[in-house]
Design an enzyme around this catalytic site. Structure first.
Site, PDB file in Angstrom:
ATOM      1  N   GLY A  60       5.512   3.017   0.417  1.00 21.57           N
ATOM      2  CA  GLY A  60       6.189   3.766  -0.648  1.00 21.57           C
ATOM      3  C   GLY A  60       5.211   3.992  -1.777  1.00 21.57           C
TER       4      GLY A  60
ATOM      5  N   SER B 219       0.847  -1.190   0.000  1.00 22.50           N
ATOM      6  CA  SER B 219       0.000   0.000   0.000  1.00 22.50           C
ATOM      7  C   SER B 219       0.880   1.237   0.000  1.00 22.50           C
ATOM      8  CB  SER B 219      -0.922   0.001   1.227  1.00 22.50           C
ATOM      9  OG  SER B 219      -0.148   0.131   2.403  1.00 22.50           O
ATOM     10  N   LYS B 220       0.252   2.400   0.005  1.00 25.65           N
ATOM     11  CA  LYS B 220       1.001   3.659  -0.066  1.00 25.65           C
ATOM     12  C   LYS B 220       1.967   3.849   1.097  1.00 25.65           C
ATOM     13  CE  LYS B 220      -2.306   6.249  -2.867  1.00 25.65           C
ATOM     14  NZ  LYS B 220      -3.245   7.377  -2.925  1.00 25.65           N
ATOM     15  N   ARG B 221       1.633   3.252   2.230  1.00 25.96           N
ATOM     16  CA  ARG B 221       2.522   3.446   3.381  1.00 25.96           C
ATOM     17  C   ARG B 221       3.882   2.762   3.185  1.00 25.96           C
ATOM     18  NH1 ARG B 221      -0.688  -0.739   5.385  1.00 25.96           N
ATOM     19  NH2 ARG B 221       0.460  -2.462   6.362  1.00 25.96           N
TER      20      ARG B 221
END
Length: 471
Positions: free
Chosen positions: A246, A242-244
């Protein structure tokens, strides 16, 4: 008897409900490599039947990302919304052959039954109540496919091996909605048949769709393609990427200054390997890639590994090409103007001096600032330490000596510094560091003689004088 080898044909079929992410890009790459390795065909298909979420913006973004990565396609992009009549034709064929049936249940009725099943702890599957209705009713209807009640469906997956599904757990899925639009699992089968797809290579999150699709193939009298479901990509914490963890949007890496070759290399190594090799040219990837070498375990996304790979590719890339890639960053950072012509030989020399220390084009652009700007801001700590009353006389003298040079070359610049060091009985750092700070704005740079030659005589003298006059 003559035998003709069927051309390997694969497809990448993204849904344009978002930008191309890392997982989708790896799927596209594995399809592309498999096609190129087998001298086959790579087709791009846009699965845009989800009209509420599909947008032109996302289609353009996906195509831009694929082009940036260099994943060229042989046919397409085909769009499912242009092929609706084809899907309807096949759906009604199954209906006429009694391999599908009209379902008159409304969405509200289906949702109510679904909730009741959940309350009772039962799987919320369709109860097949319309399956045995023989006569057509004058009501809106969807078309549902008749799944078998018994037996098993075996998927001989190239990556996962043999996977068995119980037919009793398969739902009679809708293949054509009441508004005439087809559903995902049905479109996929029709498209893969019409486009002569020989191998379906996709993420393992699609594995549960495979038995449904196999039954539709068989009902249409079609031999299913071979399937290869590649493992998921997880973050370092083993959670779904996920975005967390990267950036997941491929084009973000372009904006951050990654080279497409580095991203391709990184994606290829997410679940695939060849001996102990880490860095591959695109030609090597094509030569070595085999689906049998894709691992069964989930791949782990490592942002530091990607950054390392990118730094290696920057080192390996020709300076003239790097400059072309660097231009948009230099313009955005305000270091050059779009219309300004930069001497390519000079730019190559500047880049050559810096590229060993930079991991991204963004970093390289920032490092180029002291070669391009007339003046650079000086870091406060560096200024306090090296631009002092003690060093100002040395700066003034080195300025006067440099001014006498007719040829402003590394060799001549070095002689000026060494002569002054020997004459004054000082250390090289006593003069080199103040000059470095005055010219680059910081205490870290390539060799000072090389830096001054690239900056040039005029800018060097102007910056030194500016520091001297400021005190």
């Amino acid at each position: 008897m003559l035998y003709y080898k069927v051309m390997v044909t694969v497809r990448f079929a993204p849904s344009p409900t978002g930008h191309l992410h890392i997982g989708g890009a790896r799927t596209a790459l594995f399809n592309w490599l498999f096609a190129r390795h087998n001298n086959g065909k790579f087709i791009l298909r846009i699965e845009d039947t989800d009209r509420s979420r599909s947008t032109e913006e996302y289609i353009e973004s996906i195509i831009e990302a694929l082009k940036w990565l260099g994943l060229d396609w042989d046919e397409g992009p085909f769009r499912q919304t242009d092929r609706l009549d084809i899907y309807r034709k096949y759906a009604y064929k199954l209906l006429e052959e009694e391999k599908a049936y009209r379902c008159y249940c409304t969405p509200e009725e289906l949702e109510q039954r679904r909730q009741e099943s959940l309350k009772q702890g039962k799987p919320p599957r369709y109860d097949r109540r319309c399956r045995e209705i023989k006569n057509s009713l004058s009501k809106p209807f969807a078309i549902r496919f008749k799944m078998p009640f018994e037996g098993e469906t075996v998927v001989n997956d190239i990556v996962k091996g043999k996977v068995i599904f119980k037919n009793s757990e398969l739902e009679d899925l809708v293949i054509l909605r009441s508004d005439g639009t087809p559903t995902y699992n049905f479109c996929v089968v029709v498209d893969d048949y019409e486009m002569k797809i020989t191998h379906v290579i996709r993420g393992e999150d699609h594995l549960n769709n495979t038995p449904k699709q196999i039954h539709i193939y068989k009902a249409l009298g079609i031999e299913p393609p071979q399937f290869a479901h590649i493992p998921m990509i997880l973050g370092p914490d083993r959670a779904r990427l996920s975005k967390r963890h990267g950036a997941t949007n491929v084009l973000t890496y372009k904006e951050e200054g990654y080279l497409p070759e580095a991203v391709i290399n990184f994606l290829a190594r997410l679940g695939w390997s060849y001996k102990d090799q880490e860095i591959f040219t695109k030609e090597e990837l094509i030569e070595y890639f085999r689906l049998e070498d894709v691992g069964k375990a989930n791949a782990i996304f490592n942002a530091e590994k990607l950054l390392w790979l990118n730094s290696e590719y920057i080192k390996m890339t020709n300076e003239k090409r790097l400059f072309e890639l660097l231009k948009p960053f230099l313009i955005k950072d305000g270091y050059i103007k779009e219309e300004k012509q930069i001497d390519i030989e000079w730019a190559s020399k500047a880049i050559r001096s810096l590229k060993e220390r930079c991991r991204t084009l963004k970093e390289l652009s920032h490092a180029m600032r002291y070669y391009l700007l007339d003046y650079v801001p000086i870091e406060e700590k560096a200024k306090e330490k090296y631009i002092t009353e003690k060093t100002l006389p040395l700066l003034k003298e080195i300025t006067e000596r440099l001014e006498t040079l007719q040829e402003f070359s590394q060799k001549n610049i070095e002689k000026i510094f060494i002569d002054m060091v020997n004459e004054k009985g000082i250390k090289l750092g006593d003069i080199a560091q103040p000059v470095r700070v005055a010219i680059t704005g910081s205490t870290v740079s390539p060799g000072i003689y090389e830096v001054l030659e690239i900056v040039g005589k005029e800018k060097t003298l102007n910056r030194l004088r500016r520091i001297i006059y400021a005190y």
